[in-house]
Write an enzyme that holds these catalytic residues in place. Structure first.
Site, PDB file in Angstrom:
ATOM      1  N   ASP A  69       5.165   2.222   2.792  1.00 13.46           N
ATOM      2  CA  ASP A  69       5.560   0.826   2.880  1.00 13.46           C
ATOM      3  C   ASP A  69       4.671   0.075   3.872  1.00 13.46           C
ATOM      4  OD1 ASP A  69       7.660  -1.214   2.216  1.00 13.46           O
ATOM      5  OD2 ASP A  69       8.022  -1.124   4.383  1.00 13.46           O
TER       6      ASP A  69
ATOM      7  N   GLU B 206       1.290   0.857  -0.328  1.00 14.98           N
ATOM      8  CA  GLU B 206       1.684  -0.524  -0.599  1.00 14.98           C
ATOM      9  C   GLU B 206       0.873  -1.374   0.378  1.00 14.98           C
ATOM     10  OE1 GLU B 206       5.361  -3.712  -0.400  1.00 14.98           O
ATOM     11  OE2 GLU B 206       4.948  -2.293   1.195  1.00 14.98           O
TER      12      GLU B 206
END
Length: 575
Positions: free
Chosen positions: A227, A293
């Site tokens: 993330d 990401e």
């Protein structure tokens, strides 16, 4: 129609008969994202959980994917739906237990599905023991050095250390009250106030996360989706930034040069990921992987994340963000493959995830402006018919491209965003922190419809759901599409089976010439098989298909066997 090379397009996945195919499975894998809150609820409390998920894993095997990625299920106060982690080595009771996680991993292994788990390294929850210790400790202490605490500016430090804004809206700094009751230092949170950012210049932070990697690798996971991978390291000195903080921001122009946003894509992140890659490589074959990401532009900057010493994959957000225009799609595909080839990496395609409007709705909006962050009942509504037709065509194009691909739960059903959700049930902190100016991401996170006539559409047996399901989901439920010719579910199954059979993920591409500006036309070139044309018609005039066997079409051909507007096809070309 002439079939000649236009310009070369290089793909770097190994050939289908490569001896490293098993080890490097990730170069051409199709990976399905499960959002645990919304996929299957075993205990009936309205929130999905690991036991529920485990019972539904055979569905993914039948769908034809290679692996499953789970959004966070760690211990968390759920201020940001689990992306605020309080314990990286345990399961939140909402979702079950470590024993449930082990059972899920065992069932996935039995089915031949690899499991990828989410890792959230940019920030923790404010309820993480480390942050609680930092609040109790004094300024300058080792406890505070794990996070980005700073003294304020102005009289008595009453102004934030800089002018940064949160991605979710509002200031990116919160002031703490010291142990003696006086106003104290400020801590940085690029997201919600309950998500303090780690200081990744601290070796203790680096050691801790390498330990977390090993904890989950030892339990059998195949890798990690990382993330906010571009956000861990901030520019030295934390200089002011005049623009709004957004996940995708390549920089600003100033003093004659292009400057990257100081909170994103700093060069120091690469040293972190080199360390992680060494940890994963130590586990041998098959490869354990890292997927970034990282909302980074241009593509050449993104390619740095997938060098051989760093991550294996990075989401191609340029493809996701492309408007439904053939020239833009062609340019994005070509540029993405060329940039990835510079570092011998595959491109990792994606159209939907838990952070963006589902592409069945996004492509039904006007295509002359950037996408909004969520759609409310009073906003311009997508054209559902156009959106679904384009979504089916876009997926058919995507799965015909070489490299890896990620699917988001429910897209195989053609699910739209929930656009009529009442404001009072919304839970995304972006909605709260912007005072409703942004509707946020709740619309793409609604629980899955499994059975039309069951409570909660088969999500559970009680009818409880943490977000309401829109009425349109009933006719899109799995049991309404399974085995029905022409359904979106059966289209996905056909695409995935054909992709696997022909090794499209491991192929090379060449452009097909003569189709005009409104068509994306490529040929997938593989070893020991005929080339496969991948065509998408974005123009109003029907397109004559090349001579050969039509393998898959995203919609109906016209009466003359031509490819109509907003439709894609795969054609095995005649010799």
């Amino acid at each position: 129609m002439t079939l000649t090379d236009h310009r070369p397009v290089t793909a770097t996945s190994p050939a289908a008969d490569s001896p490293d195919e098993g080890r490097t499975w990730w170069r051409h894998a199709v990976i399905y994202q499960v959002y645990p809150r919304s996929w299957a609820d075993g205990d009936g409390d309205g929130i999905g959980d690991l036991p529920g998920i485990t019972t539904r894993l055979p569905y993914l095997k039948d769908l034809g994917v290679d692996a499953v990625w789970f959004s966070p299920f760690y211990t968390s106060p759920q201020a940001d739906a689990g992306y605020d982690v309080a314990d990286y080595r345990d399961i939140d009771p909402l979702f079950g237990s470590l024993a449930d996680a082990d059972a899920m991993l065992a069932e996935a292994k039995r089915l031949g599905l690899k499991v990828i788990v989410d890792l959230v390294p940019n920030h923790s929850s404010d309820e993480h023991p480390w942050f609680q210790a930092a609040l109790a400790a004094a300024p300058g202490s080792p406890e505070r050095a794990r996070y980005l605490f700073r003294d304020g500016k102005g009289t008595d430090g009453q102004e934030p250390p800089n002018n940064w804004q949160s991605v979710f809206g509002g200031p990116a700094w919160t002031r703490v009250t010291e142990a003696d009751g006086t106003p104290g230092q400020w801590y940085l949170h690029l997201f919600d106030t309950k998500q303090p950012d780690f200081d990744w210049t601290n070796p203790t932070v680096r050691d801790e996360f390498e330990s977390v990697l090993r904890f989950w690798l030892d339990r059998g996971v195949a890798g990690f989706r990382v993330d906010v991978a571009h956000g861990l390291v901030k520019e030295d000195g934390l200089p002011d930034w005049a623009e709004r903080t957004e996940m995708l921001h390549s920089g600003e122009e100033g003093e004659g040069e292009h400057r990257r946003a100081p909170m994103w894509d700093q060069d120091g992140v690469h040293e972190v990921y080199e360390g992680w890659r060494r940890v994963l490589d130590s586990y041998g074959a098959p490869d354990r992987i890292l997927c970034a990401e990282a909302w980074v532009e241009p593509a050449e900057r993104m390619a740095l994340y997938v060098r051989r010493t760093e991550m294996h994959q990075a989401f191609n957000f340029a493809f996701l963000e492309s408007l439904w225009h053939a020239p833009q799609l062609r340019e994005t595909i070509a540029h993405s493959l060329e940039a990835a080839a510079l570092v011998d990496a595959p491109t990792t395609w994606v159209l939907s995830n838990h952070d963006v409007i589902r592409h069945a709705s996004r492509l039904g909006l006007r295509q002359d402006r950037r996408r909004p962050n969520g759609i409310g009942a009073d906003d311009p509504q997508p054209d559902a018919e156009v959106g679904l037709r384009r979504a089916r065509a876009a997926t058919t194009l995507m799965l015909g491209l070489p490299g890896a691909a990620y699917l988001y739960q429910g897209e195989e059903l053609g699910l739209p965003d929930s656009t009529d959700m009442p404001d009072e049930v919304r839970q995304d902190p972006a909605f709260v922190r912007t005072g409703g100016a942004e509707k946020g991401r709740d619309g793409c996170r609604v629980p899955m419809p499994w059975e039309k006539d069951a409570p909660a559409l088969g999500f559970n047996t009680t009818g409880a759901t943490w977000l309401p399901q829109p009425a349109s989901y009933a006719d899109l439920a799995v049991d309404q599409q399974q085995g029905r010719t022409g359904s979106t579910l059966e289209l996905y199954r056909s695409l995935l089976a054909t992709r696997r059979e022909l090794g499209l993920g491991s192929a090379h591409l060449r452009w097909l010439e003569g189709y005009g500006d409104t068509v994306v036309a490529l040929a997938s070139v593989g070893a020991d098989r005929a080339d496969v044309a991948v065509l998408t018609n974005l123009g109003s005039d029907p397109v004559t298909l090349p001579e050969g066997e039509v393998l898959v079409v995203s919609g109906d051909l016209d009466a003359d066997g031509r490819l109509p507007l907003d439709t894609s096809a795969w054609v095995r070309l005649a010799d």
